[in-house]
Design a protein around this motif. Structure first.
Motif, PDB file in Angstrom:
ATOM      1  N   GLU A   4       0.833  -1.205   0.000  1.00 40.40           N
ATOM      2  CA  GLU A   4       0.000   0.000   0.000  1.00 40.40           C
ATOM      3  C   GLU A   4       0.865   1.251   0.000  1.00 40.40           C
ATOM      4  OE1 GLU A   4      -2.417  -0.096   3.507  1.00 40.40           O
ATOM      5  OE2 GLU A   4      -0.764   0.352   4.857  1.00 40.40           O
ATOM      6  N   ALA A   5       0.314   2.304  -0.579  1.00 36.58           N
ATOM      7  CA  ALA A   5       0.933   3.619  -0.543  1.00 36.58           C
ATOM      8  C   ALA A   5       0.203   4.449   0.503  1.00 36.58           C
ATOM      9  CB  ALA A   5       0.851   4.292  -1.910  1.00 36.58           C
ATOM     10  N   LYS A   6       0.977   5.091   1.378  1.00 35.95           N
ATOM     11  CA  LYS A   6       0.398   5.887   2.459  1.00 35.95           C
ATOM     12  C   LYS A   6       0.791   7.355   2.280  1.00 35.95           C
ATOM     13  CE  LYS A   6       0.616   4.245   6.664  1.00 35.95           C
ATOM     14  NZ  LYS A   6      -0.800   3.922   6.966  1.00 35.95           N
ATOM     15  N   TYR A   7      -0.187   8.232   2.498  1.00 37.92           N
ATOM     16  CA  TYR A   7       0.063   9.665   2.346  1.00 37.92           C
ATOM     17  C   TYR A   7      -0.530  10.441   3.512  1.00 37.92           C
ATOM     18  CZ  TYR A   7       1.172   8.434  -2.462  1.00 37.92           C
ATOM     19  OH  TYR A   7       1.727   7.860  -3.581  1.00 37.92           O
ATOM     20  N   ALA A   8       0.250  11.362   4.035  1.00 37.82           N
ATOM     21  CA  ALA A   8      -0.289  12.340   4.972  1.00 37.82           C
ATOM     22  C   ALA A   8      -1.042  13.397   4.168  1.00 37.82           C
ATOM     23  CB  ALA A   8       0.839  12.989   5.766  1.00 37.82           C
ATOM     24  N   ILE A   9      -2.207  13.794   4.676  1.00 36.02           N
ATOM     25  CA  ILE A   9      -3.008  14.827   4.015  1.00 36.02           C
ATOM     26  C   ILE A   9      -2.621  16.163   4.623  1.00 36.02           C
ATOM     27  CG2 ILE A   9      -5.338  15.652   3.534  1.00 36.02           C
ATOM     28  CD1 ILE A   9      -6.277  12.724   3.904  1.00 36.02           C
ATOM     29  N   THR A  10      -2.064  17.045   3.820  1.00 33.60           N
ATOM     30  CA  THR A  10      -1.503  18.296   4.336  1.00 33.60           C
ATOM     31  C   THR A  10      -2.414  19.503   4.110  1.00 33.60           C
ATOM     32  OG1 THR A  10      -0.286  18.599   2.263  1.00 33.60           O
ATOM     33  CG2 THR A  10       0.843  17.464   4.058  1.00 33.60           C
ATOM     34  N   ARG A 137     -12.083  -4.814 -13.295  1.00 32.60           N
ATOM     35  CA  ARG A 137     -11.503  -5.602 -12.210  1.00 32.60           C
ATOM     36  C   ARG A 137     -11.130  -4.690 -11.043  1.00 32.60           C
ATOM     37  NH1 ARG A 137      -6.472  -8.371 -14.842  1.00 32.60           N
ATOM     38  NH2 ARG A 137      -6.196  -6.167 -15.385  1.00 32.60           N
ATOM     39  N   PRO A 138     -11.404  -5.116  -9.803  1.00 37.93           N
ATOM     40  CA  PRO A 138     -10.997  -4.310  -8.638  1.00 37.93           C
ATOM     41  C   PRO A 138      -9.489  -4.426  -8.433  1.00 37.93           C
ATOM     42  CG  PRO A 138     -12.022  -6.358  -7.914  1.00 37.93           C
ATOM     43  CD  PRO A 138     -12.140  -6.325  -9.408  1.00 37.93           C
ATOM     44  N   VAL A 139      -8.775  -3.321  -8.597  1.00 34.45           N
ATOM     45  CA  VAL A 139      -7.306  -3.366  -8.537  1.00 34.45           C
ATOM     46  C   VAL A 139      -6.743  -2.731  -7.266  1.00 34.45           C
ATOM     47  CG1 VAL A 139      -7.023  -3.487 -11.031  1.00 34.45           C
ATOM     48  CG2 VAL A 139      -7.121  -1.243  -9.905  1.00 34.45           C
ATOM     49  N   ALA A 140      -7.527  -1.874  -6.616  1.00 33.78           N
ATOM     50  CA  ALA A 140      -7.017  -1.213  -5.412  1.00 33.78           C
ATOM     51  C   ALA A 140      -8.179  -0.688  -4.577  1.00 33.78           C
ATOM     52  CB  ALA A 140      -6.081  -0.061  -5.773  1.00 33.78           C
ATOM     53  N   GLU A 141      -7.883  -0.490  -3.308  1.00 35.38           N
ATOM     54  CA  GLU A 141      -8.841   0.140  -2.401  1.00 35.38           C
ATOM     55  C   GLU A 141      -8.213   1.407  -1.843  1.00 35.38           C
ATOM     56  OE1 GLU A 141     -11.556  -1.856   0.829  1.00 35.38           O
ATOM     57  OE2 GLU A 141      -9.705  -1.193   1.816  1.00 35.38           O
ATOM     58  N   ILE A 142      -8.966   2.476  -1.862  1.00 33.09           N
ATOM     59  CA  ILE A 142      -8.517   3.743  -1.288  1.00 33.09           C
ATOM     60  C   ILE A 142      -9.241   3.948   0.040  1.00 33.09           C
ATOM     61  CG2 ILE A 142      -8.450   6.246  -1.564  1.00 33.09           C
ATOM     62  CD1 ILE A 142      -8.345   5.815  -4.583  1.00 33.09           C
ATOM     63  N   ALA A 143      -8.475   4.281   1.068  1.00 34.13           N
ATOM     64  CA  ALA A 143      -9.049   4.550   2.386  1.00 34.13           C
ATOM     65  C   ALA A 143      -8.696   5.969   2.793  1.00 34.13           C
ATOM     66  CB  ALA A 143      -8.524   3.556   3.416  1.00 34.13           C
ATOM     67  N   LEU A 144      -9.712   6.726   3.172  1.00 31.70           N
ATOM     68  CA  LEU A 144      -9.539   8.087   3.682  1.00 31.70           C
ATOM     69  C   LEU A 144      -9.793   8.041   5.176  1.00 31.70           C
ATOM     70  CD1 LEU A 144      -9.107  11.110   3.066  1.00 31.70           C
ATOM     71  CD2 LEU A 144     -11.569  11.274   2.616  1.00 31.70           C
ATOM     72  N   LEU A 165      -3.202  -2.249  -2.773  1.00 28.78           N
ATOM     73  CA  LEU A 165      -3.409  -3.116  -3.927  1.00 28.78           C
ATOM     74  C   LEU A 165      -4.289  -4.302  -3.574  1.00 28.78           C
ATOM     75  CD1 LEU A 165      -0.025  -3.493  -5.866  1.00 28.78           C
ATOM     76  CD2 LEU A 165      -2.104  -2.297  -6.593  1.00 28.78           C
ATOM     77  N   LYS A 166      -5.164  -4.670  -4.496  1.00 27.69           N
ATOM     78  CA  LYS A 166      -5.952  -5.890  -4.384  1.00 27.69           C
ATOM     79  C   LYS A 166      -5.343  -6.966  -5.293  1.00 27.69           C
ATOM     80  CE  LYS A 166      -8.801  -4.363  -1.379  1.00 27.69           C
ATOM     81  NZ  LYS A 166      -8.708  -4.896   0.001  1.00 27.69           N
ATOM     82  N   ALA A 167      -5.913  -8.163  -5.239  1.00 30.85           N
ATOM     83  CA  ALA A 167      -5.319  -9.296  -5.946  1.00 30.85           C
ATOM     84  C   ALA A 167      -5.176  -9.055  -7.442  1.00 30.85           C
ATOM     85  CB  ALA A 167      -6.144 -10.556  -5.694  1.00 30.85           C
ATOM     86  N   ASP A 168      -6.122  -8.319  -8.045  1.00 31.55           N
ATOM     87  CA  ASP A 168      -6.071  -8.065  -9.489  1.00 31.55           C
ATOM     88  C   ASP A 168      -5.202  -6.868  -9.842  1.00 31.55           C
ATOM     89  OD1 ASP A 168      -7.740 -10.183 -10.290  1.00 31.55           O
ATOM     90  OD2 ASP A 168      -9.534  -9.032  -9.787  1.00 31.55           O
ATOM     91  N   GLY A 169      -4.654  -6.196  -8.843  1.00 32.43           N
ATOM     92  CA  GLY A 169      -3.872  -5.003  -9.104  1.00 32.43           C
ATOM     93  C   GLY A 169      -2.387  -5.275  -9.228  1.00 32.43           C
ATOM     94  N   SER A 170      -1.682  -4.355  -9.883  1.00 31.71           N
ATOM     95  CA  SER A 170      -0.235  -4.464 -10.068  1.00 31.71           C
ATOM     96  C   SER A 170       0.432  -3.203  -9.517  1.00 31.71           C
ATOM     97  CB  SER A 170       0.098  -4.607 -11.549  1.00 31.71           C
ATOM     98  OG  SER A 170      -0.226  -3.404 -12.244  1.00 31.71           O
ATOM     99  N   ARG A 171       1.753  -3.249  -9.416  1.00 35.10           N
ATOM    100  CA  ARG A 171       2.489  -2.066  -8.981  1.00 35.10           C
ATOM    101  C   ARG A 171       2.314  -0.912  -9.971  1.00 35.10           C
ATOM    102  NH1 ARG A 171       6.094  -3.061  -4.806  1.00 35.10           N
ATOM    103  NH2 ARG A 171       6.292  -5.255  -4.257  1.00 35.10           N
ATOM    104  N   ALA A 172       2.133  -1.252 -11.246  1.00 38.28           N
ATOM    105  CA  ALA A 172       1.884  -0.201 -12.237  1.00 38.28           C
ATOM    106  C   ALA A 172       0.546   0.482 -11.955  1.00 38.28           C
ATOM    107  CB  ALA A 172       1.892  -0.795 -13.643  1.00 38.28           C
ATOM    108  N   ASP A 173      -0.472  -0.293 -11.559  1.00 41.10           N
ATOM    109  CA  ASP A 173      -1.756   0.295 -11.185  1.00 41.10           C
ATOM    110  C   ASP A 173      -1.586   1.214  -9.979  1.00 41.10           C
ATOM    111  OD1 ASP A 173      -3.372  -1.070 -13.115  1.00 41.10           O
ATOM    112  OD2 ASP A 173      -3.290  -2.876 -11.879  1.00 41.10           O
ATOM    113  N   LEU A 174      -0.838   0.743  -8.993  1.00 41.17           N
ATOM    114  CA  LEU A 174      -0.625   1.547  -7.792  1.00 41.17           C
ATOM    115  C   LEU A 174       0.046   2.868  -8.133  1.00 41.17           C
ATOM    116  CD1 LEU A 174      -0.795   1.644  -4.677  1.00 41.17           C
ATOM    117  CD2 LEU A 174       1.482   0.600  -4.618  1.00 41.17           C
ATOM    118  N   ALA A 175       1.079   2.813  -8.972  1.00 42.82           N
ATOM    119  CA  ALA A 175       1.787   4.035  -9.348  1.00 42.82           C
ATOM    120  C   ALA A 175       0.892   4.989 -10.125  1.00 42.82           C
ATOM    121  CB  ALA A 175       3.027   3.674 -10.177  1.00 42.82           C
ATOM    122  N   ALA A 176       0.065   4.448 -11.028  1.00 40.11           N
ATOM    123  CA  ALA A 176      -0.812   5.299 -11.840  1.00 40.11           C
ATOM    124  C   ALA A 176      -1.886   5.964 -10.984  1.00 40.11           C
ATOM    125  CB  ALA A 176      -1.459   4.470 -12.946  1.00 40.11           C
TER     126      ALA A 176
END
Length: 227
Positions: A4-10, A137-144, A165-176
Motif C-alpha cells: 500500500e501507498a500511504k500519504y499524509a493529508i496536508t 476488475r478491482p485493482v485497489a482500495e482507497i481509504a480516507l 493493492l488488491k489481488a487483481d492489481g499491479s504495482r503499475a496500477d498503484l503508481a498510476a
C-alpha cells in the motif's frame, strides 16, 4: 502480503472531493464508511514492536478482526509487509488457543510466555473506495482516514490516505492511481505506519524495557520465506 501507498493529508480533502476526482482510465466507487476501534497489543518489554511486528485487534461494529503484521520495506511511502488476518468470534480477543495456527505460532515465537496487554489505541473514521480498471476488475482500495492515536494520555491526529493493492492489481496500477491522486490533492508520502507513530507517541510518555528476541526475528523471517 500487503502492498500500500500511504500519504499524509496536508490540506483539505473530504470524501466528496475524493469521490469526484477523475482517475481515468480507472473508475472509483464508494464502498461506505465505518468507525474503526483498534487496540495494539504488546508485552511489557515491547517484544512485538521491537521485532518490527504489530499485533492488532480491530473492532468494526460487531466484527472483531485479528491482524499480525511483519517488518515493512518502505520506498517513497509505499509499504510492503507480511500481513495475516482473521475474523474472531465475539469475545474471543486474546484467547490465543482460538487464533489461526499461523498467527498463534508466530506470536509465540515473538513473545514466548509473556503476557499481552494493550499498548495503544486508534480510533479512526474510515471512508473506503474501490478502484476498478478499464476491464472492471478491482485493482485497489482507497481509504480516507480521520481519527486519533491514543497512547497513555498522549494523543495525535490521524489524517491520511492509503491506496492498497488488491489481488487483481499491479504495482503499475498503484503508481498510476497514486499519480492521479497526488496531482489532485495535497498529499505527502508517509513513511511511518500508524503503529510506528503510536509507538513514537508512547515513547514520549514511558520508556520501553526488555530486548527484542533475535531468534524470533529470524524464525519469522524463515516462516515468511517458507510461506
Amino acid at each position: 502480503m500487503e502492498i500500500e501507498a500511504k500519504y499524509a493529508i496536508t490540506g483539505e480533502l473530504d470524501p466528496a472531493a475524493l469521490a469526484a476526482v477523475s482517475l481515468a482510465p480507472y473508475t472509483l466507487a464508494a464502498e461506505g464508511d465505518a468507525e474503526q476501534h483498534d487496540t495494539i497489543y504488546d508485552t511489557a518489554g515491547r517484544l512485538i514492536s521491537r521485532a518490527a511486528h504489530g499485533l492488532r485487534l480491530r473492532q468494526i461494529g460487531p466484527r472483531t478482526i485479528l491482524t499480525l503484521k511483519g517488518p515493512a520495506t518502505v520506498v517513497d511511502g509505499v509499504h510492503e509487509r507480511m500481513e495475516l488476518e482473521a475474523d474472531l468470534p465475539p469475545g474471543d480477543g486474546l484467547r490465543r488457543r482460538n487464533w489461526p495456527a499461523e498467527i498463534r505460532e508466530r506470536v509465540r515465537l515473538l513473545v514466548g510466555r509473556e503476557r499481552l496487554a494493550p499498548a495503544l489505541e486508534l480510533i479512526v473514521h474510515r471512508h473506503t473506495f474501490m478502484v476498478h480498471d478499464a476491464d472492471g476488475r478491482p485493482v485497489a482500495e482507497i481509504a480516507l482516514d480521520d481519527g486519533t492515536i491514543l497512547a497513555t494520555g498522549a494523543t495525535e491526529r490521524v489524517h491520511e490516505l492509503e491506496i492498497e493493492l488488491k489481488a487483481d492489481g499491479s504495482r503499475a496500477d498503484l503508481a498510476a492511481i497514486a499519480a492521479h491522486l497526488t496531482a489532485a490533492f495535497p498529499l505527502t508520502p508517509e513513511s511511518r505506519s500508524k503503529l510506528q507513530r503510536g509507538m513514537a507517541l508512547l515513547d514520549g510518555t514511558s520508556k520501553p524495557t526488555g530486548r527484542a528476541p533475535l531468534h524470533a526475528v529470524a524464525m519469522n523471517a524463515i516462516a515468511d520465506h517458507l510461506a
